[in-house]
Design a protein around this motif. Sequence first.
Motif, PDB file in Angstrom:
ATOM      1  N   ALA A 110       0.840  -1.197   0.000  1.00 21.90           N
ATOM      2  CA  ALA A 110       0.000   0.000   0.000  1.00 21.90           C
ATOM      3  C   ALA A 110       0.870   1.239   0.000  1.00 21.90           C
ATOM      4  O   ALA A 110       2.027   1.224   0.413  1.00 21.90           O
ATOM      5  CB  ALA A 110      -0.929   0.014   1.218  1.00 21.90           C
ATOM      6  N   ASP A 111       0.259   2.336  -0.453  1.00 23.05           N
ATOM      7  CA  ASP A 111       0.865   3.658  -0.424  1.00 23.05           C
ATOM      8  C   ASP A 111       0.398   4.354   0.845  1.00 23.05           C
ATOM      9  O   ASP A 111      -0.806   4.392   1.133  1.00 23.05           O
ATOM     10  CB  ASP A 111       0.413   4.427  -1.662  1.00 23.05           C
ATOM     11  N   VAL A 112       1.328   4.927   1.608  1.00 29.55           N
ATOM     12  CA  VAL A 112       0.957   5.589   2.858  1.00 29.55           C
ATOM     13  C   VAL A 112      -0.047   6.720   2.627  1.00 29.55           C
ATOM     14  O   VAL A 112      -0.850   7.042   3.509  1.00 29.55           O
ATOM     15  CB  VAL A 112       2.214   6.115   3.586  1.00 29.55           C
ATOM     16  N   ASN A 131      12.867   6.444   6.878  1.00 30.37           N
ATOM     17  CA  ASN A 131      11.627   6.534   6.109  1.00 30.37           C
ATOM     18  C   ASN A 131      10.858   7.827   6.301  1.00 30.37           C
ATOM     19  O   ASN A 131       9.860   8.055   5.613  1.00 30.37           O
ATOM     20  CB  ASN A 131      10.729   5.327   6.406  1.00 30.37           C
ATOM     21  N   VAL A 132      11.308   8.688   7.211  1.00 30.05           N
ATOM     22  CA  VAL A 132      10.742  10.032   7.257  1.00 30.05           C
ATOM     23  C   VAL A 132      11.025  10.763   5.939  1.00 30.05           C
ATOM     24  O   VAL A 132      10.396  11.774   5.627  1.00 30.05           O
ATOM     25  CB  VAL A 132      11.291  10.825   8.460  1.00 30.05           C
ATOM     26  N   LEU A 141       4.466  14.077   4.894  1.00 32.23           N
ATOM     27  CA  LEU A 141       4.412  12.716   5.412  1.00 32.23           C
ATOM     28  C   LEU A 141       3.961  12.705   6.866  1.00 32.23           C
ATOM     29  O   LEU A 141       3.094  11.910   7.258  1.00 32.23           O
ATOM     30  CB  LEU A 141       5.779  12.053   5.268  1.00 32.23           C
ATOM     31  N   LEU A 142       4.528  13.580   7.695  1.00 31.04           N
ATOM     32  CA  LEU A 142       4.149  13.599   9.108  1.00 31.04           C
ATOM     33  C   LEU A 142       2.708  14.083   9.291  1.00 31.04           C
ATOM     34  O   LEU A 142       2.026  13.662  10.232  1.00 31.04           O
ATOM     35  CB  LEU A 142       5.119  14.461   9.907  1.00 31.04           C
ATOM     36  N   ALA A 197       7.898  18.854  12.737  1.00 29.03           N
ATOM     37  CA  ALA A 197       6.803  18.251  13.492  1.00 29.03           C
ATOM     38  C   ALA A 197       5.692  19.260  13.751  1.00 29.03           C
ATOM     39  O   ALA A 197       4.507  18.975  13.535  1.00 29.03           O
ATOM     40  CB  ALA A 197       7.324  17.689  14.809  1.00 29.03           C
ATOM     41  N   VAL A 198       6.053  20.446  14.207  1.00 29.76           N
ATOM     42  CA  VAL A 198       5.043  21.472  14.510  1.00 29.76           C
ATOM     43  C   VAL A 198       4.265  21.848  13.254  1.00 29.76           C
ATOM     44  O   VAL A 198       3.044  22.019  13.290  1.00 29.76           O
ATOM     45  CB  VAL A 198       5.720  22.707  15.142  1.00 29.76           C
TER      46      VAL A 198
END
Length: 224
Positions: A110-112, A131-132, A141-142, A197-198
């Motif tokens: 699957a594709d994320v 993988n990030v 991504l995040l 992240a923020v």
Amino acid sequence: MDRQHGGGTVTAERSFTEVFTSALRGVPTHVVHAYDDILMPLPVASWTGPADAADHALLDLCHGPTLDIGCGPGRLTQELARRGHRALGVDLVAEAVAQTRRRGADALVADVFGPLPDEGQWSSVLLADGNVGICGEPRRLLGRVRELLHPGGRAVVEVSAPGTGSTSGWTVIEGAGARSRPFRWAQVAADDVAVVAVAAGLVVHSLHELAGCGRWAAVLQAPS
């Protein structure tokens, strides 16, 4: 036409899936980032072997049901299941998923960024082995990872060591005379992960050097 690159001859261009499948089957393979044009061995042996001390330290950070994105041949998915977690590996490459399943772990192709099981219900999402960098856009991504987590869940993200810098650009992998088509990839350094992240709606809960070996991971928390 044959092309010389890094001292070797590339005779064909293939899909990433084809070249990575060959790597998983034992063909020596290198990765080349456009920003430095240096060939580096793809560390397939470390992915296909058992979990090492740094891997165990990384998995200690995972709580509850865990989604392993970019699971590769499944050493971490297998170890999560052995520890009693409900664990699911996800990878774009069918050979990676097949190898994960042969280890007795659950995995799917699957594709994320496509539909995934139990979205919004995972306690942990694991992004190991760099993988990030998937898609070359860590913020995007995040942000997707945040959608997969339940409120208060955590992303366990392997990052580069502090001071190494963050990068994004085109990458290829090469093996057995074949080169993959270019794909986007990124690296995020430990001292840059808070900003990313923020921007994705997560906050840094903690940073860890894994087993004192120079590998680093960040635990990012979703709002509760």
